[in-house]
Design a protein around this motif. Structure first.
Motif, PDB file in Angstrom:
ATOM      1  N   GLY A 186      19.862 -24.377   3.643  1.00  0.00           N
ATOM      2  CA  GLY A 186      19.637 -22.950   3.420  1.00  0.00           C
ATOM      3  C   GLY A 186      20.324 -22.477   2.150  1.00  0.00           C
ATOM      4  N   ILE A 187      20.218 -21.206   1.940  1.00  0.00           N
ATOM      5  CA  ILE A 187      20.825 -20.584   0.763  1.00  0.00           C
ATOM      6  C   ILE A 187      21.581 -19.344   1.195  1.00  0.00           C
ATOM      7  CG2 ILE A 187      20.377 -19.401  -1.430  1.00  0.00           C
ATOM      8  CD1 ILE A 187      17.941 -21.124  -1.816  1.00  0.00           C
ATOM      9  N   CYS A 188      22.757 -19.173   0.658  1.00  0.00           N
ATOM     10  CA  CYS A 188      23.559 -17.972   0.886  1.00  0.00           C
ATOM     11  C   CYS A 188      23.652 -17.222  -0.436  1.00  0.00           C
ATOM     12  CB  CYS A 188      24.945 -18.346   1.399  1.00  0.00           C
ATOM     13  SG  CYS A 188      26.021 -16.915   1.654  1.00  0.00           S
ATOM     14  N   GLY A 189      23.338 -15.973  -0.408  1.00  0.00           N
ATOM     15  CA  GLY A 189      23.363 -15.203  -1.655  1.00  0.00           C
ATOM     16  C   GLY A 189      23.988 -13.840  -1.501  1.00  0.00           C
ATOM     17  N   ILE A 190      24.484 -13.329  -2.625  1.00  0.00           N
ATOM     18  CA  ILE A 190      25.054 -11.983  -2.686  1.00  0.00           C
ATOM     19  C   ILE A 190      24.375 -11.241  -3.844  1.00  0.00           C
ATOM     20  CG2 ILE A 190      27.121 -10.605  -3.067  1.00  0.00           C
ATOM     21  CD1 ILE A 190      28.767 -12.903  -1.982  1.00  0.00           C
ATOM     22  N   ALA A 191      23.873 -10.073  -3.550  1.00  0.00           N
ATOM     23  CA  ALA A 191      23.216  -9.250  -4.584  1.00  0.00           C
ATOM     24  C   ALA A 191      24.003  -7.954  -4.760  1.00  0.00           C
ATOM     25  CB  ALA A 191      21.773  -8.962  -4.195  1.00  0.00           C
ATOM     26  N   ARG A 192      24.271  -7.642  -6.023  1.00  0.00           N
ATOM     27  CA  ARG A 192      25.029  -6.415  -6.320  1.00  0.00           C
ATOM     28  C   ARG A 192      24.215  -5.536  -7.275  1.00  0.00           C
ATOM     29  NH1 ARG A 192      29.923  -5.847  -9.882  1.00  0.00           N
ATOM     30  NH2 ARG A 192      29.453  -8.017 -10.400  1.00  0.00           N
ATOM     31  N   ASP A 193      24.072  -4.280  -6.923  1.00  0.00           N
ATOM     32  CA  ASP A 193      23.306  -3.344  -7.748  1.00  0.00           C
ATOM     33  C   ASP A 193      24.120  -2.998  -9.010  1.00  0.00           C
ATOM     34  OD1 ASP A 193      21.860  -1.319  -8.915  1.00  0.00           O
ATOM     35  OD2 ASP A 193      21.593  -0.153  -7.089  1.00  0.00           O
ATOM     36  N   ILE A 194      23.605  -3.418 -10.170  1.00  0.00           N
ATOM     37  CA  ILE A 194      24.295  -3.144 -11.447  1.00  0.00           C
ATOM     38  C   ILE A 194      23.418  -2.268 -12.359  1.00  0.00           C
ATOM     39  CG2 ILE A 194      25.667  -5.255 -11.380  1.00  0.00           C
ATOM     40  CD1 ILE A 194      23.650  -6.436 -13.415  1.00  0.00           C
ATOM     41  N   THR A 195      22.558  -1.473 -11.717  1.00  0.00           N
ATOM     42  CA  THR A 195      21.634  -0.630 -12.488  1.00  0.00           C
ATOM     43  C   THR A 195      22.389   0.316 -13.418  1.00  0.00           C
ATOM     44  OG1 THR A 195      20.060  -0.711 -10.647  1.00  0.00           O
ATOM     45  CG2 THR A 195      19.733   0.998 -12.321  1.00  0.00           C
ATOM     46  N   GLU A 196      23.410   0.976 -12.901  1.00  0.00           N
ATOM     47  CA  GLU A 196      24.159   1.935 -13.716  1.00  0.00           C
ATOM     48  C   GLU A 196      24.884   1.240 -14.855  1.00  0.00           C
ATOM     49  OE1 GLU A 196      24.195   5.203 -13.775  1.00  0.00           O
ATOM     50  OE2 GLU A 196      22.622   5.145 -12.262  1.00  0.00           O
ATOM     51  N   ARG A 197      25.431   0.050 -14.587  1.00  0.00           N
ATOM     52  CA  ARG A 197      26.135  -0.683 -15.643  1.00  0.00           C
ATOM     53  C   ARG A 197      25.170  -1.067 -16.750  1.00  0.00           C
ATOM     54  NH1 ARG A 197      28.734  -6.464 -14.446  1.00  0.00           N
ATOM     55  NH2 ARG A 197      26.724  -7.159 -15.289  1.00  0.00           N
ATOM     56  N   LYS A 198      23.958  -1.553 -16.374  1.00  0.00           N
ATOM     57  CA  LYS A 198      22.954  -1.924 -17.363  1.00  0.00           C
ATOM     58  C   LYS A 198      22.493  -0.704 -18.157  1.00  0.00           C
ATOM     59  CE  LYS A 198      22.305  -6.333 -17.366  1.00  0.00           C
ATOM     60  NZ  LYS A 198      22.481  -7.112 -18.606  1.00  0.00           N
ATOM     61  N   ARG A 199      22.329   0.394 -17.452  1.00  0.00           N
ATOM     62  CA  ARG A 199      21.913   1.613 -18.127  1.00  0.00           C
ATOM     63  C   ARG A 199      22.983   2.048 -19.125  1.00  0.00           C
ATOM     64  NH1 ARG A 199      20.953   4.608 -13.963  1.00  0.00           N
ATOM     65  NH2 ARG A 199      18.756   4.064 -13.850  1.00  0.00           N
ATOM     66  N   SER A 200      24.248   1.923 -18.734  1.00  0.00           N
ATOM     67  CA  SER A 200      25.334   2.292 -19.640  1.00  0.00           C
ATOM     68  C   SER A 200      25.382   1.359 -20.853  1.00  0.00           C
ATOM     69  CB  SER A 200      26.679   2.243 -18.898  1.00  0.00           C
ATOM     70  OG  SER A 200      26.705   3.176 -17.850  1.00  0.00           O
ATOM     71  N   GLU A 201      25.140   0.078 -20.615  1.00  0.00           N
ATOM     72  CA  GLU A 201      25.137  -0.875 -21.725  1.00  0.00           C
ATOM     73  C   GLU A 201      24.017  -0.564 -22.716  1.00  0.00           C
ATOM     74  OE1 GLU A 201      24.813  -4.672 -19.920  1.00  0.00           O
ATOM     75  OE2 GLU A 201      26.909  -4.768 -19.255  1.00  0.00           O
ATOM     76  N   ILE A 202      22.849  -0.239 -22.182  1.00  0.00           N
ATOM     77  CA  ILE A 202      21.711   0.096 -23.041  1.00  0.00           C
ATOM     78  C   ILE A 202      21.992   1.373 -23.827  1.00  0.00           C
ATOM     79  CG2 ILE A 202      19.293   0.812 -23.041  1.00  0.00           C
ATOM     80  CD1 ILE A 202      18.885  -1.028 -20.628  1.00  0.00           C
ATOM     81  N   GLU A 203      22.559   2.371 -23.130  1.00  0.00           N
ATOM     82  CA  GLU A 203      22.888   3.623 -23.809  1.00  0.00           C
ATOM     83  C   GLU A 203      23.927   3.403 -24.904  1.00  0.00           C
ATOM     84  OE1 GLU A 203      24.090   6.446 -20.899  1.00  0.00           O
ATOM     85  OE2 GLU A 203      22.057   6.758 -20.114  1.00  0.00           O
ATOM     86  N   LEU A 204      24.901   2.544 -24.635  1.00  0.00           N
ATOM     87  CA  LEU A 204      25.928   2.261 -25.634  1.00  0.00           C
ATOM     88  C   LEU A 204      25.320   1.553 -26.844  1.00  0.00           C
ATOM     89  CD1 LEU A 204      28.901   2.338 -26.406  1.00  0.00           C
ATOM     90  CD2 LEU A 204      29.208   0.154 -25.214  1.00  0.00           C
ATOM     91  N   LYS A 205      24.418   0.613 -26.581  1.00  0.00           N
ATOM     92  CA  LYS A 205      23.753  -0.092 -27.673  1.00  0.00           C
ATOM     93  C   LYS A 205      22.900   0.864 -28.493  1.00  0.00           C
ATOM     94  CE  LYS A 205      20.597  -3.942 -28.647  1.00  0.00           C
ATOM     95  NZ  LYS A 205      19.771  -5.026 -28.046  1.00  0.00           N
ATOM     96  N   ASN A 206      22.165   1.733 -27.806  1.00  0.00           N
ATOM     97  CA  ASN A 206      21.340   2.721 -28.508  1.00  0.00           C
ATOM     98  C   ASN A 206      22.197   3.692 -29.310  1.00  0.00           C
ATOM     99  OD1 ASN A 206      19.034   1.587 -27.439  1.00  0.00           O
ATOM    100  ND2 ASN A 206      18.882   3.039 -25.744  1.00  0.00           N
ATOM    101  N   LYS A 207      23.349   4.061 -28.747  1.00  0.00           N
ATOM    102  CA  LYS A 207      24.260   4.960 -29.452  1.00  0.00           C
ATOM    103  C   LYS A 207      24.765   4.311 -30.726  1.00  0.00           C
ATOM    104  CE  LYS A 207      28.540   7.596 -28.936  1.00  0.00           C
ATOM    105  NZ  LYS A 207      29.659   7.959 -28.022  1.00  0.00           N
ATOM    106  N   ASP A 208      25.128   3.028 -30.642  1.00  0.00           N
ATOM    107  CA  ASP A 208      25.597   2.321 -31.836  1.00  0.00           C
ATOM    108  C   ASP A 208      24.503   2.274 -32.909  1.00  0.00           C
ATOM    109  OD1 ASP A 208      28.030   1.879 -30.668  1.00  0.00           O
ATOM    110  OD2 ASP A 208      27.565  -0.151 -29.979  1.00  0.00           O
ATOM    111  N   MET A 209      23.272   1.996 -32.475  1.00  0.00           N
ATOM    112  CA  MET A 209      22.164   1.958 -33.425  1.00  0.00           C
ATOM    113  C   MET A 209      21.934   3.328 -34.054  1.00  0.00           C
ATOM    114  SD  MET A 209      19.413  -0.397 -31.330  1.00  0.00           S
ATOM    115  CE  MET A 209      18.126   0.037 -32.501  1.00  0.00           C
ATOM    116  N   LEU A 210      22.016   4.369 -33.237  1.00  0.00           N
ATOM    117  CA  LEU A 210      21.794   5.720 -33.728  1.00  0.00           C
ATOM    118  C   LEU A 210      22.896   6.155 -34.689  1.00  0.00           C
ATOM    119  CD1 LEU A 210      20.119   8.246 -33.742  1.00  0.00           C
ATOM    120  CD2 LEU A 210      21.212   8.952 -31.609  1.00  0.00           C
TER     121      LEU A 210
END
Length: 269
Positions: free
Chosen positions: A24-48
């Protein structure tokens, strides 16, 4: 179903029995949507921020204002993913404030509006009174075109605009005009970072306008001074010719009188 994307960080490990076989397989899933969104916003901010710095530097050192304005609009529009960017200038006519488009940059797949006669001498009132009131206070104006009144939508929808952002341009504490950014493809909500950086860029545009107008005033003053100097030199030359003529005309009678006096002296002798 509602179109919202969620990002998970998943770690999986195999489950083995006593014989070491994977059962079998044992897995753990963690919601990192906000972290990814923050990373994208930070990258966009740097570009801007980088695009804003490039645009500000160009506005500072480039002497050709018409060319640098279009370049600056392109830098900023591409950094925020806008389809079109433009600059309008305010002017008065019969005590009414009007707006006219001066500069524009648009993507290749978007129709340019720089030659649109509807965007020249366009009054703020009554349809755009709210826009004027907002930017007069130094605040940005943004929204989805579909949520605007019918009178406002009519001219914006014909340009293919779906979402719009307008930031004021102030020159010497006066509302000179505004810079606008259009999204022609999505119901976009402009982020606080995008708005704040574009507001700062609008300040650089205002500074470039002040420098350009100051230079134009200095050139006009120099030309006027040179014209007046030329007039004075011309008048001086005319005066010199007049003095020469008068002195010559006076000299001839004096010579005649002196000759006559000489004859009289000879006769007396």
């Amino acid at each position: 179903a509602d179109g919202i994307s969620t990002t998970f960080h998943v770690v999986k490990v195999p489950l083995r029995d006593d014989m070491g076989r994977v059962v079998g397989i044992c897995g753990i899933a963690r919601d990192i949507t906000e972290r990814k969104r923050s990373e994208i916003e930070l990258k966009n901010k740097d570009m801007l921020l980088a695009a804003s710095a490039v645009a500000s530097n160009a506005l500072l050192i480039e002497e050709d204002l018409d060319r640098v304005m279009v370049d600056a609009l392109q830098f900023l529009a591409e950094a925020v993913g806008a389809d079109r960017a433009y600059i309008f200038e305010n002017h008065l006519e019969a005590d009414e404030v009007l707006m006219s488009q001066l500069y524009e940059w648009a993507k290749d797949n978007v129709n340019p509006q720089i030659n649109n006669p509807q965007l020249q001498n366009l009054p703020y009132k009554p349809d755009y009174a709210g826009l004027y009131e907002t930017i007069s206070r130094g605040r940005p104006y943004s929204g989805l075109v579909k949520n605007l009144s019918e009178s406002k939508r009519s001219i914006l929808e014909t340009q293919g605009i779906v979402s719009i952002l307008i930031v004021p341009i102030t020159v010497q504490d006066r509302l000179w005009g505004f810079a606008g950014f259009d999204d022609c493809h999505s119901d976009r909500v402009w982020s606080k970072t995008e708005i704040s950086v574009l507001q700062a860029a609008a300040g650089s545009i205002g500074g470039a306008i002040i420098r350009s107008r100051t230079k134009e005033d200095l050139v006009r003053a120099r030309d006027e001074l040179e014209r007046r100097i030329e007039e004075v030199e011309t008048k001086n030359a005319e005066m010199e010719r007049f003095v020469y003529t008068v002195s010559h005309d006076l000299r001839s009678p004096l010579v005649t009188v002196q000759g006559f006096v000489g004859f009289l002296r000879e006769d007396v002798s």
